[in-house]
Structure formats: structure tokens, C-alpha cells
Design an enzyme around this catalytic site. Structure first.
Site, PDB file in Angstrom:
ATOM      1  N   LYS A 149       0.803  -1.225   0.000  1.00  0.00           N
ATOM      2  CA  LYS A 149       0.000   0.000   0.000  1.00  0.00           C
ATOM      3  C   LYS A 149       0.838   1.278   0.000  1.00  0.00           C
ATOM      4  O   LYS A 149       0.365   2.329  -0.456  1.00  0.00           O
ATOM      5  CB  LYS A 149      -0.960  -0.005   1.191  1.00  0.00           C
ATOM      6  N   ASP A 151      -9.796   2.789   2.055  1.00  0.00           N
ATOM      7  CA  ASP A 151      -9.742   2.142   3.367  1.00  0.00           C
ATOM      8  C   ASP A 151     -10.245   3.066   4.472  1.00  0.00           C
ATOM      9  O   ASP A 151     -10.920   2.634   5.406  1.00  0.00           O
ATOM     10  CB  ASP A 151      -8.316   1.714   3.705  1.00  0.00           C
TER      11      ASP A 151
END
Length: 302
Positions: free
Chosen positions: A94, A129
């Protein structure tokens, strides 16, 4: 446009079995390690089917494909060449994916991590997220005390979770990471951007006794990395416990916390709501959050 497939390329040879993505369809991938239990393909493909889309979602598991972390740029370039509309990105990429992108959406730039990449003329990174965790928190722990919270982990998922917790009203956030430099970088960014009361901590045992809730934002608890990210003796009945891991849904942390009488929030909610936002980015269509949640829950029940 015809694209020649090199059979030596991992996506063409192992993920797509040598076939190009459908010309008028939407092809997506999930890039990560140990992702065989992911329910993202099921949620995305069922919602695509419900909306009448030719929507295909593939797992690009670096462990299963025998790829090194250094091959991430190759995979990104190959997905783009093969006509993928986008990629979801999970552990451990990420943050590693950031320098490989042409642009970052404001959410990803602010958080410093990407879990959704839209591929086109330019590669644009997004972070769904943060909203996914916040929405799950609002729905699952609406009355949770928020005076002080301990977050474990400040990597890709942790960077998003910390911002979500502050947006949900946490007054003081303590962040622990085995990489103290990374924790301090997250703290500095949050203080600078939000003026938040955030601290990097080194003694989990001392802090745990003072907080209302504990959030696991590490990969510990995944099928690939079983175990607990904190000494179970530190979890008290008055704590609420949240996890970002969802495969398995009932991690050792969640099971133990439940056995102690804690209010718990498994990682499934974050998984569903981040997928809702990602689906919209990939397809340009607005998905039904409840339909995606129903697909997720049915798969878990099954």
C-alpha cells in the site's frame, strides 16, 4: 487494439491463462501476498453481474505466483498493458506502490497509502480504506468510548485507520509500531494536517491499561500470519476491540476479545465498505452497499 501476450509474463500466463481481458468488459486485480482467502473477487463480480456488467476480478498473489516485491512495477505495467481497469492493493504494497503512480487523489495523498489504483492514460492512486473503516466503525461501534484509543500498526492500512479514527471523534490516539520511525512519521503527518492529539508509543502494556479501545491495523491474524498483535492479558472487558484483518473474519484477537466480553468490530465491515468505494472508481457505476454486504455475509456463512 491487439495486444501481443508474452507467455513469460506472470499476469498473462498465470492469472489470465493467456487470454486477454474482454474488450468491452471491466477487468480488475488484487495485488498482495497471502490473499487466497480474499472475498473481494466475489463482492465485485456479484455486484457487477447485478448491474449487468462484464466484470472480472483476479487475485494477483505474489506468494502463489512466486514473485518478489521488486516485481511490483512489472506487474503494474503489465496490468495496464493488458487492459485492466484498475487494481486493488493490499499488504505489503500500500505504500510501496506510491512512487509508481502518476498521480494521487487527495485522500491517498493525505493518508500516504493507496489501496485502489485506477489504470488509464495515467495511473491514479486512491484510498478507500479510510472511509471503509470509518463507515464500519459508525455502524458497528456507535456508542464506543473515544477519549483515548491505542492503534497497533502504522503501515498501509494503519495510515488510513488512524485518520478514520480521528474523523470518528477519537480525542487522543496512541500509535504503536515495531518500526518506531514509521509510527512517528504517521504521528507527524496527522499533527500537521489535522492538529490532532496523536502520539507514538513504545510501551503497549503501559498504554493498554489507560485506553478505551484497541485497534489492530497490522497483518497479524491473517491466515498467512496467525497469532495476536498484543498480549491477550492486556485486553480487559471494558475495552472495545477492532481489527482490519478479515480473512479469517474471526481472528484470534476478535475471538479472544469476545470471550472477555468486549465489544468487537471484525474486519469484514471495512472490507465491504472500502470495496463499495473501489467498485465505483473502477466501473463508474454506483454499487448497492447492502447488496455487496449481503454477498460478503453469504460467503462467510457458507
Amino acid at each position: 487494439m491487439h495486444i501481443a501476450i508474452n507467455p513469460a509474463q506472470p499476469l498473462a500466463r498465470l492469472v489470465l491463462n493467456g487470454e486477454l481481458p474482454a474488450r468491452n468488459g471491466i477487468t480488475i486485480g488484487l495485488v498482495g501476498r497471502g490473499i487466497g482467502g480474499s472475498l473481494s473477487p466475489l463482492m465485485h463480480e456479484r455486484e457487477g453481474q447485478r448491474l449487468g456488467l462484464d466484470y472480472r476480478y483476479h487475485l494477483i498473489d505474489f506468494d502463489q505466483l512466486g514473485l518478489t516485491d521488486a516485481q511490483l512495477p512489472e506487474i503494474l505495467a503489465e496490468a495496464r498493458k493488458l487492459g485492466f481497469a484498475g487494481l486493488n492493493v493490499t499488504y505489503p504494497f500500500k505504500q510501496a506502490v506510491l512512487p509508481l503512480l502518476d498521480d494521487l487523489a487527495p485522500d491517498a495523498a493525505a493518508i500516504g497509502a493507496v489501496n485502489t489504483v485506477v489504470l488509464g492514460d495515467r495511473t491514479v492512486g486512491h484510498n478507500t480504506d479510510c472511509w471503509g473503516f470509518a463507515e464500519s466503525f459508525r455502524r458497528n461501534l456507535p456508542s464506543a468510548a473515544r477519549q483515548r484509543v491505542l492503534q497497533l500498526g502504522s503501515g498501509g492500512a494503519g495510515a488510513a485507520v488512524s485518520q478514520a479514527l480521528l474523523q470518528c471523534g477519537v480525542e487522543r490516539l496512541d500509535i504503536y509500531d515495531t518500526d518506531a520511525t514509521r509510527a512517528q512519521a504517521t504521528v507527524s503527518r496527522l499533527r500537521e494536517r489535522l492538529g490532532a492529539d496523536v502520539h507514538a508509543v513504545s510501551d503497549v502494556a503501559e498504554v493498554a491499561g489507560r485506553v478505551d479501545g484497541i485497534v489492530n491495523a497490522t497483518p497479524v491474524g491473517m491466515t498467512k500470519l496467525p497469532g495476536m498483535p498484543i498480549d491477550p492479558a492486556l485486553i480487559l472487558p471494558r475495552h472495545w476491540i477492532a481489527d482490519v484483518v478479515y480473512f479469517p473474519l474471526q481472528t484470534e484477537l476478535i475471538r479472544h476479545a469476545y470471550s472477555q466480553g468486549c465489544a468487537v468490530m471484525p474486519g469484514g465491515g471495512m472490507a465491504v465498505y472500502q470495496a463499495v468505494r473501489a467498485f465505483a472508481l473502477f466501473s463508474g457505476c454506483q454499487p448497492d452497499p447492502q447488496a455487496m454486504a449481503d454477498s460478503f455475509n453469504a460467503a462467510i456463512a457458507g
